[in-house]
Design a protein around this motif. Structure first.
Motif, PDB file in Angstrom:
ATOM      1  N   ILE A 158       8.563 -15.103 -17.710  1.00  0.00           N
ATOM      2  CA  ILE A 158       8.965 -13.726 -17.396  1.00  0.00           C
ATOM      3  C   ILE A 158       8.804 -13.466 -15.909  1.00  0.00           C
ATOM      4  CG2 ILE A 158       8.440 -11.283 -17.755  1.00  0.00           C
ATOM      5  CD1 ILE A 158       7.598 -12.028 -20.628  1.00  0.00           C
ATOM      6  N   ALA A 159       7.691 -13.912 -15.333  1.00  0.00           N
ATOM      7  CA  ALA A 159       7.493 -13.745 -13.888  1.00  0.00           C
ATOM      8  C   ALA A 159       8.606 -14.436 -13.121  1.00  0.00           C
ATOM      9  CB  ALA A 159       6.137 -14.310 -13.480  1.00  0.00           C
ATOM     10  N   LEU A 160       8.976 -15.632 -13.546  1.00  0.00           N
ATOM     11  CA  LEU A 160      10.062 -16.363 -12.901  1.00  0.00           C
ATOM     12  C   LEU A 160      11.386 -15.609 -13.032  1.00  0.00           C
ATOM     13  CD1 LEU A 160      11.350 -18.859 -11.615  1.00  0.00           C
ATOM     14  CD2 LEU A 160      11.369 -19.923 -13.893  1.00  0.00           C
ATOM     15  N   GLU A 161      11.667 -15.132 -14.209  1.00  0.00           N
ATOM     16  CA  GLU A 161      12.906 -14.380 -14.452  1.00  0.00           C
ATOM     17  C   GLU A 161      13.026 -13.191 -13.509  1.00  0.00           C
ATOM     18  OE1 GLU A 161      13.625 -10.884 -17.483  1.00  0.00           O
ATOM     19  OE2 GLU A 161      13.417 -12.801 -18.556  1.00  0.00           O
ATOM     20  N   ARG A 162      11.951 -12.421 -13.390  1.00  0.00           N
ATOM     21  CA  ARG A 162      12.015 -11.219 -12.557  1.00  0.00           C
ATOM     22  C   ARG A 162      12.056 -11.593 -11.067  1.00  0.00           C
ATOM     23  NH1 ARG A 162      14.715  -9.353 -15.243  1.00  0.00           N
ATOM     24  NH2 ARG A 162      14.657  -7.445 -13.969  1.00  0.00           N
ATOM     25  N   ALA A 163      11.289 -12.621 -10.691  1.00  0.00           N
ATOM     26  CA  ALA A 163      11.264 -13.029  -9.289  1.00  0.00           C
ATOM     27  C   ALA A 163      12.603 -13.602  -8.848  1.00  0.00           C
ATOM     28  CB  ALA A 163      10.155 -14.051  -9.073  1.00  0.00           C
ATOM     29  N   LYS A 164      13.280 -14.341  -9.732  1.00  0.00           N
ATOM     30  CA  LYS A 164      14.582 -14.914  -9.372  1.00  0.00           C
ATOM     31  C   LYS A 164      15.612 -13.834  -9.058  1.00  0.00           C
ATOM     32  CE  LYS A 164      15.845 -18.687  -9.466  1.00  0.00           C
ATOM     33  NZ  LYS A 164      15.922 -19.695  -8.366  1.00  0.00           N
ATOM     34  N   GLU A 165      15.426 -12.668  -9.636  1.00  0.00           N
ATOM     35  CA  GLU A 165      16.354 -11.556  -9.378  1.00  0.00           C
ATOM     36  C   GLU A 165      16.346 -11.128  -7.916  1.00  0.00           C
ATOM     37  OE1 GLU A 165      18.551  -9.777 -11.414  1.00  0.00           O
ATOM     38  OE2 GLU A 165      18.241 -11.491 -12.765  1.00  0.00           O
ATOM     39  N   THR A 166      15.290 -11.443  -7.192  1.00  0.00           N
ATOM     40  CA  THR A 166      15.190 -11.040  -5.782  1.00  0.00           C
ATOM     41  C   THR A 166      15.998 -11.933  -4.857  1.00  0.00           C
ATOM     42  OG1 THR A 166      13.268 -12.435  -5.240  1.00  0.00           O
ATOM     43  CG2 THR A 166      12.831 -10.270  -6.252  1.00  0.00           C
ATOM     44  N   GLY A 167      16.340 -13.135  -5.311  1.00  0.00           N
ATOM     45  CA  GLY A 167      17.043 -14.081  -4.463  1.00  0.00           C
ATOM     46  C   GLY A 167      16.140 -14.870  -3.529  1.00  0.00           C
ATOM     47  N   LEU A 168      14.830 -14.659  -3.604  1.00  0.00           N
ATOM     48  CA  LEU A 168      13.875 -15.365  -2.756  1.00  0.00           C
ATOM     49  C   LEU A 168      13.394 -16.654  -3.436  1.00  0.00           C
ATOM     50  CD1 LEU A 168      11.709 -12.310  -1.650  1.00  0.00           C
ATOM     51  CD2 LEU A 168      13.326 -13.582  -0.208  1.00  0.00           C
ATOM     52  N   PRO A 169      12.889 -17.618  -2.665  1.00  0.00           N
ATOM     53  CA  PRO A 169      12.292 -18.802  -3.287  1.00  0.00           C
ATOM     54  C   PRO A 169      11.120 -18.403  -4.184  1.00  0.00           C
ATOM     55  CG  PRO A 169      12.632 -19.158  -0.938  1.00  0.00           C
ATOM     56  CD  PRO A 169      12.890 -17.699  -1.191  1.00  0.00           C
TER      57      PRO A 169
END
Length: 334
Positions: A158-169
């Motif tokens: 879930i953390a990965l899913e939400r973080a990927k939405e930012t476009g950042l590494p």
């Protein structure tokens, strides 16, 4: 323009920083028990001082102190209404210090204590907690996101899913507390790495709880599972045992850990061994302070081992000179 994480990893290992909450507790700024990070708004100068120590020691990534800075965790100390303030201040402090060198600033997500795979509604609650933090952190200008200390691979995803939405590494690291290391759902170390890479993580790895001796073998399992992926390690700088590999389970936690602290030479050796395993982001976690990071930087060739010139008077005027010590020596305790 500052070179980003993935570009740096393409050139070789990147050195992370050390531990924050336990060191700030030792200095009197964080309360043991909740270990919440309101120091970013109550004592920002103290936080900046620790960031600066890591920067001067050679760290190339400074993590904003937003570990445990989610709503439900902050509610335990009556600060649920200060989530945005704490996350914003933490990134600002880290950014102000990073500008003094060439360090990247990582936003940070951590376990929320709200995730329960048996309750489907908890996943959406965790998403909302992460989104609130990320909205503020991204708005303040982070360079990458580190999600860390996940025992549930479901929460890590879930953390990965939400973080990927930012476009950042995005870096995601798991924690394994038992002698038979598995995620709480039962996934093996290698399976966790594979699931995270398949879901789009730029870097996967292991952080906290275990010392280098009990982290690096698990990293080798991750390497075998995801041979082409970037890996990260952030072990603690406390000595643990095979029977009790989680330092937080030791009776010394958190008030009597000093005699378990690893030497700077041991942490330098860990950094070299991590590089040999192909780890890209080599950092450290609880108990690791500036002298550990500095030794790691020297071992990795990121800081020179040369000191400023000084001239002997012809007779020894310090115990260092008298006994002929050098930093390269490794001496066992008497």
């Amino acid at each position: 323009m500052t070179e980003g994480l993935l570009e740096r990893l393409a050139r070789g290992p990147v050195l992370g920083d050390g531990g924050y909450l336990l060191e700030l507790e030792k200095r009197g700024y964080v309360q043991a028990g909740p270990f919440t990070p309101e120091v970013s708004i109550t004592e920002p100068d103290a936080l900046a001082e620790l960031h600066r120590a890591f920067l001067r020691a050679g760290a190339e990534v400074l993590q904003a102190l937003t570990f445990y800075a989610s709503e439900e965790k902050l509610a335990t100390v009556g600060l649920a209404g200060r989530v945005d303030d704490i996350n914003r201040a933490a990134v600002k402090v880290a950014r102000s210090v990073a500008r003094e060198g060439d360090a990247l600033v990582a936003g940070n997500l951590s376990l929320t204590w709200a995730y329960d795979p048996a309750e489907s509604a908890s996943a959406d609650r965790v998403r909302a907690l992460f989104d609130r933090q990320l909205d503020v952190q991204v708005g303040e200008g982070i360079d990458l996101i580190i999600g860390e200390t996940f025992s549930y691979v479901g929460e890590a995803l879930i953390a990965l899913e939400r973080a990927k939405e930012t476009g950042l590494p995005v870096v995601i690291t798991m924690s394994f507390e038992d002698s038979e290391p598995r995620a709480y759902e039962g996934d093996s170390v290698g399976e966790c790495a594979r699931r995270l890479v398949d879901a789009g993580a730029d870097v996967v790895g292991i952080n906290c709880l275990r010392d280098p001796e009990r982290t690096l073998p698990l990293i080798a399992q991750m390497r075998a599972a995801v041979p082409g992926a970037h890996l990260a390690t952030q072990p603690v700088a406390y000595r643990v045992t095979d029977e009790r590999p989680d330092f937080t389970a030791a009776p010394e936690f958190p008030f009597a850990l000093e005699h378990l602290t690893l030497s700077r030479a041991e942490m330098a050796d860990y950094a070299v061994r991590a590089r040999e395993l192909g780890v890209g982001l080599i950092g450290s976690c609880c108990g690791s302070v500036a002298n550990h990071v500095r030794a790691m930087a020297k071992a990795l060739g990121k800081l020179t081992s040369e000191e400023r010139a000084w001239k002997s008077s012809g007779k020894a005027m310090s115990a260092y000179e008298y006994h002929g010590h050098t930093e390269a020596e490794v001496r066992e305790p008497a």
